[in-house]
Design a protein around this motif. Structure first.
Motif, short mmCIF file in Angstrom:
data_model
loop_
_atom_site.label_atom_id
_atom_site.label_comp_id
_atom_site.label_asym_id
_atom_site.label_seq_id
_atom_site.Cartn_x
_atom_site.Cartn_y
_atom_site.Cartn_z
N LEU A 1 23.29 12.23 39.12
CA LEU A 1 24.55 12.05 38.39
C LEU A 1 24.90 10.57 38.24
O LEU A 1 25.33 10.13 37.16
CB LEU A 1 25.70 12.78 39.11
N ALA A 2 24.66 9.83 39.29
CA ALA A 2 24.95 8.40 39.22
C ALA A 2 24.08 7.74 38.15
O ALA A 2 24.53 6.90 37.37
CB ALA A 2 24.71 7.75 40.58
N ARG A 3 22.82 8.17 38.12
CA ARG A 3 21.91 7.56 37.14
C ARG A 3 22.25 7.98 35.71
O ARG A 3 22.07 7.21 34.77
CB ARG A 3 20.47 7.91 37.50
N ALA A 4 22.73 9.23 35.56
CA ALA A 4 23.14 9.66 34.21
C ALA A 4 24.34 8.84 33.75
O ALA A 4 24.43 8.41 32.60
CB ALA A 4 23.47 11.15 34.21
N ALA A 5 25.25 8.62 34.68
CA ALA A 5 26.48 7.91 34.33
C ALA A 5 26.21 6.44 34.03
O ALA A 5 26.91 5.82 33.23
CB ALA A 5 27.49 8.05 35.46
N SER A 6 25.17 5.89 34.66
CA SER A 6 24.90 4.47 34.43
C SER A 6 23.87 4.25 33.32
O SER A 6 23.56 3.13 32.97
CB SER A 6 24.40 3.84 35.72
N GLY A 7 23.34 5.36 32.79
CA GLY A 7 22.39 5.22 31.70
C GLY A 7 20.96 5.00 32.15
O GLY A 7 20.09 4.66 31.34
N GLU A 8 20.69 5.23 33.43
CA GLU A 8 19.31 5.05 33.90
C GLU A 8 18.45 6.29 33.68
O GLU A 8 17.27 6.30 34.03
CB GLU A 8 19.31 4.72 35.40
N VAL A 9 19.07 7.36 33.18
CA VAL A 9 18.32 8.57 32.85
C VAL A 9 18.43 8.77 31.35
O VAL A 9 19.50 8.54 30.78
CB VAL A 9 18.91 9.80 33.57
N ASP A 10 17.34 9.18 30.72
CA ASP A 10 17.38 9.35 29.27
C ASP A 10 17.76 10.77 28.87
O ASP A 10 18.43 10.98 27.88
CB ASP A 10 16.00 9.02 28.68
N VAL B 1 9.95 7.83 29.40
CA VAL B 1 11.17 8.61 29.23
C VAL B 1 11.56 9.16 30.60
O VAL B 1 10.74 9.75 31.29
CB VAL B 1 10.93 9.79 28.26
N ARG B 2 12.80 8.92 30.98
CA ARG B 2 13.25 9.35 32.30
C ARG B 2 14.04 10.66 32.17
O ARG B 2 15.11 10.68 31.58
CB ARG B 2 14.09 8.27 32.95
N VAL B 3 13.45 11.74 32.69
CA VAL B 3 14.06 13.06 32.56
C VAL B 3 14.44 13.57 33.95
O VAL B 3 13.68 13.40 34.90
CB VAL B 3 13.07 14.05 31.92
N GLU B 4 15.60 14.18 34.07
CA GLU B 4 16.00 14.78 35.34
C GLU B 4 16.50 16.21 35.12
O GLU B 4 16.86 16.57 34.00
CB GLU B 4 17.11 13.96 36.00
#
Ligand code: ADP
Ligand code: MG
Length: 702
Positions: A373-382, A355-358
């Motif tokens: 933010l980029a990763r949240a927008a691209s779905g790389e963060v859960d 699980v990828r948490v930021e």
């Protein structure tokens, strides 16, 4: 106040229609929101003052004097260089001779005494309202705040009875506003119509609308005033209940358009590696939440659980269901410290799970933040955890489906809405440790689904709470830290202030770490430390790197250090009850016994009561109810949410019985007539439409 005008245009006439209201006054009144005659009769008094004539005898301690007498003589006097007095010698029936005194500074351009001399010539009859010297056995002298001539036909509006005091503004004296409201009432009274169905009036024994309006502005007794207030509160609450039921109905019509499947690919390993068994309450609540999430319409659930009841684990379970299904989750907390703390907790509980948490707070450096933010927008963060920073526009998600708000009462409804708008119809889980008495939660949240963690994790021993002196408290700290436990010492503010005799965290940290606790490792955390230092201090304490944490209220929510077994709260009488309970909740989170020392010299009876209640109970619900009684809903829940309801007459504490009745009646009426179409409901319906648009539409209940 809620006056229906379906049949009357008179109510919509502008205030200038009234005699004595010119453009200038109309502008002042506009500032108070008073544009039409309707606004005037809906102006709810701030209070009512009892201006019944004071009987002969002792000067009352906390009521104004109200006397009526005949002027026998007037004179002016100088008192020192700064003050001039105007004295009217009055003959007051039953009291004898009384000096009525006015003050002014010399050399003011406008000579008030001039007009007093004119008005109060010998032989004039006048009312005077003001203060005497309390405790004196006979009234000899009164410092006049207001006076009225008996001959003036407007005088009966202002004295001799219960008199309404309206909220006003500079340039518009209270007495003038009172006269204007009275004129408006005379004007429209014959046109007022009832707007509640007859059968409700009878069932609830309510005054009619005209009776109530008159009772508010011209009460003949305090009983009549109370009856009038109740009637108007009932109506306001009935409309609120309608609004909530309709909202609820609407949200049941929204369809999420996505579904969940319980895959257990994350949930099962999560539970297996927790290291403890979920309590029965946690299991039940997790089931309620997962059940809601699988429903076709969006979840809005309030999770209540006392401090330490284990809400975080429940929240993680909900997040994992979303993540198992390939969705993202957001988790928002009110303070940076708390968001950080949750971030560690998540890492601890999630262990090796994929699980990828930021974390996003305002102290996350810009570069890093942009990456996240980029990763949240691209779905790389859960899952993204954070503070208010999550609400910013730059925070976007690829497929956010679940939003969780911790300590939700710290946020306003609008913030909730903003978060919710970051995805398609989201599931929303609101968490709070400030238990809200049922009646109040109904008014605030309508039919929001509520889950309650009514059980503590096993082995918890409630903190023993003592009201003791600082010296004894420090001895306990010394002894317990000697045994390897950790301690918090909490201060109400961070800097020494000359005006208040409060111990400040910074100064006390300097003192304690050099003297009393020179042989202990002491660290400091307070709200004005830069984010990084705050986090460092917390981390140090949480990892056992310091024995004593000197802190301000910033640690009030969420901080979770199970090895902390002692808390000293300095000047405990300065904290509110809910805060004290929250603070105390920072200890007793492990399996050992813990001690909370309240160091306080409470001065007011309320402060004494707060300290006593805390020593007596650790039941959050009991404390919540006491708090509500002491402080009222506005303060208890944060003005944000209570204020957003925009109630003008009803008081959710005082009127909780009316709220229950209104609720029952609203449901019954809606069951018989789902769109309130029948003619006898027409006025209510019109009122509902306008109030809804004005106050309630934007409230995100569901
Ligand atoms: P709160 O409801 O105040 O947010 P937390 O979620 O912070 O409470 O939980 C308080 C503490 O209890 C944490 O240390 C957590 O790990 C622990 N805890 C939670 N559930 C259980 C359980 N079922 N058994 C034992 N400890 C638990
Ligand atoms: Mg918590």
């Amino acid at each position: 106040m809620l006056v229906n005008a379906a049949f009357s245009r008179a109510l919509e006439r502008p205030v200038q229609y009234l005699k004595g209201v010119g453009p200038k006054r109309a502008r002042l009144m506009e500032r108070l929101g008073l544009r039409t005659l309707r606004d005037l009769i809906e102006a709810f008094p701030r209070t009512w003052e009892d201006r019944i004539e004071t009987p002969p005898g002792r000067v009352p301690v906390d009521a104004p004097l109200v006397l009526k007498g005949r002027v026998t003589r007037t004179l002016t006097q100088r008192a020192g260089t700064h003050l001039e007095l105007f004295i009217a010698k009055l003959q007051v029936p039953g009291h004898g001779a009384v000096d009525a005194v006015w003050f002014k500074r010399p050399n003011r351009r406008y000579d008030v005494f001039e007009s007093l001399r004119r008005e109060l010539a010998p032989g004039a009859d006048a009312w005077v309202i003001g203060r005497g010297e309390p405790g004196l056995l006979k009234i000899r002298k009164i410092s006049v705040q207001e006076h009225y001539l008996v001959d003036d036909p407007r005088t009966p509006l202002h004295v001799g009875k219960l008199v309404p005091i309206y909220p006003t503004t500079a340039g518009l004296p209270e007495r003038l506003l009172r006269e204007i409201v009275a004129a408006a009432l005379d004007e429209v009274f014959p046109e007022l119509r009832e707007n509640l169905p007859e059968k409700l009036l009878r069932r609830r024994e309510l005054l009619t609308l005209p009776q109530a309006v008159r009772g508010i502005h011209r009460p003949r007794s305090s009983e009549e005033l109370e009856q009038a207030r109740r009637r108007l509160s009932y109506e306001e609450l009935l409309l609120l209940e309608f609004a909530w039921t309709l909202k609820h109905r609407q949200t049941r019509e929204v369809v999420k358009g996505y579904g969940y499947e319980i895959k257990r690919s994350l949930l099962t390993p999560f539970r297996a590696q927790l290291g403890f068994e979920l309590t029965r309450a946690q299991k039940r609540v997790v089931n309620e939440i997962l059940g809601d999430m699988q429903n076709p319409y969006p979840m809005t659930r309030l999770l209540q659980g006392d401090v330490g009841s284990g809400k975080t684990v429940v929240a993680i379970a909900a997040l994992l269901l979303a993540i198992e299904n390939g969705y993202q989750g957001a988790f928002m907390a009110p303070t940076e410290i708390l968001a950080e703390q949750h971030f560690w907790t998540f890492q601890k509980f999630l262990g090796e799970l994929p699980v990828r948490v930021e974390l996003i707070t305002s102290s996350v450096p810009k570069r890093k933040r942009e990456r996240i933010l980029a990763r949240a927008a691209s779905g790389e963060v859960d899952a993204v955890l954070g503070t208010h920073a999550l609400l910013e526009e730059s925070v976007a998600f690829k497929n956010l489906r679940l939003a969780i708000i911790d300590e939700q009462h710290r946020f306003g409804v609008r913030q909730r809405t903003t978060l919710r708008q970051k995805g398609p119809p989201l599931d929303l889980l609101l968490m709070t440790a400030t238990p809200i008495p049922r009646t109040l939660s109904l008014a605030l949240y309508g039919d929001l689904d509520v889950s309650t963690l009514d059980e503590m994790p096993p082995g918890r021993i409630p903190a023993k709470t003592l009201h003791i002196g600082e010296k004894e408290a420090f001895e306990i700290v010394r002894a317990e830290t000697g045994r390897g436990l950790q301690a918090y010492i909490v201060y109400p503010i961070i800097e020494e202030s000359a005006s208040l005799d409060l111990k400040a965290a910074q100064a006390e940290f300097n003192r304690l770490s050099k003297t009393v606790f020179a042989d202990r490792r002491v660290s400091l955390v307070h709200g004005r430390l830069p984010g990084k230092k705050k986090v460092a201090a917390m981390e140090e304490f949480a990892s056992g790197g310091s024995d004593i944490l000197v802190a301000t209220q910033v640690i009030e929510v969420g901080v979770d250090v199970p090895n902390a077994g002692v808390m000293v709260i300095q000047n405990a009488d300065r904290f509110g009850l809910a805060s004290l309970h929250q603070l105390r909740g920072r200890i007793g989170r492990g399996s050992g016994a813990s001690t909370c020392c309240l160091v306080a010299q409470p001065k007011s009876p309320e402060a004494r009561r707060r300290v006593a209640i805390l020593c007596e109970t650790s039941d959050g619900f009991r404390i919540g109810e006491e708090d509500l009684k002491i402080r009222g809903p506005g303060e208890m829940l944060g003005m944000a949410q209570h204020g957003e309801l925009g109630l003008r007459v009803a008081d959710l504490v005082r009127d909780s019985d009316l709220l229950a009745s209104a609720r029952e009646d609203a449901r019954e009426l809606l069951a018989q007539d789902p769109d309130l179409k029948s003619p006898d409901l027409r006025p209510l319906r019109d009122k509902l439409v306008s109030l809804y648009q004005e106050r309630w539409q934007s409230i995100d209940l569901a």
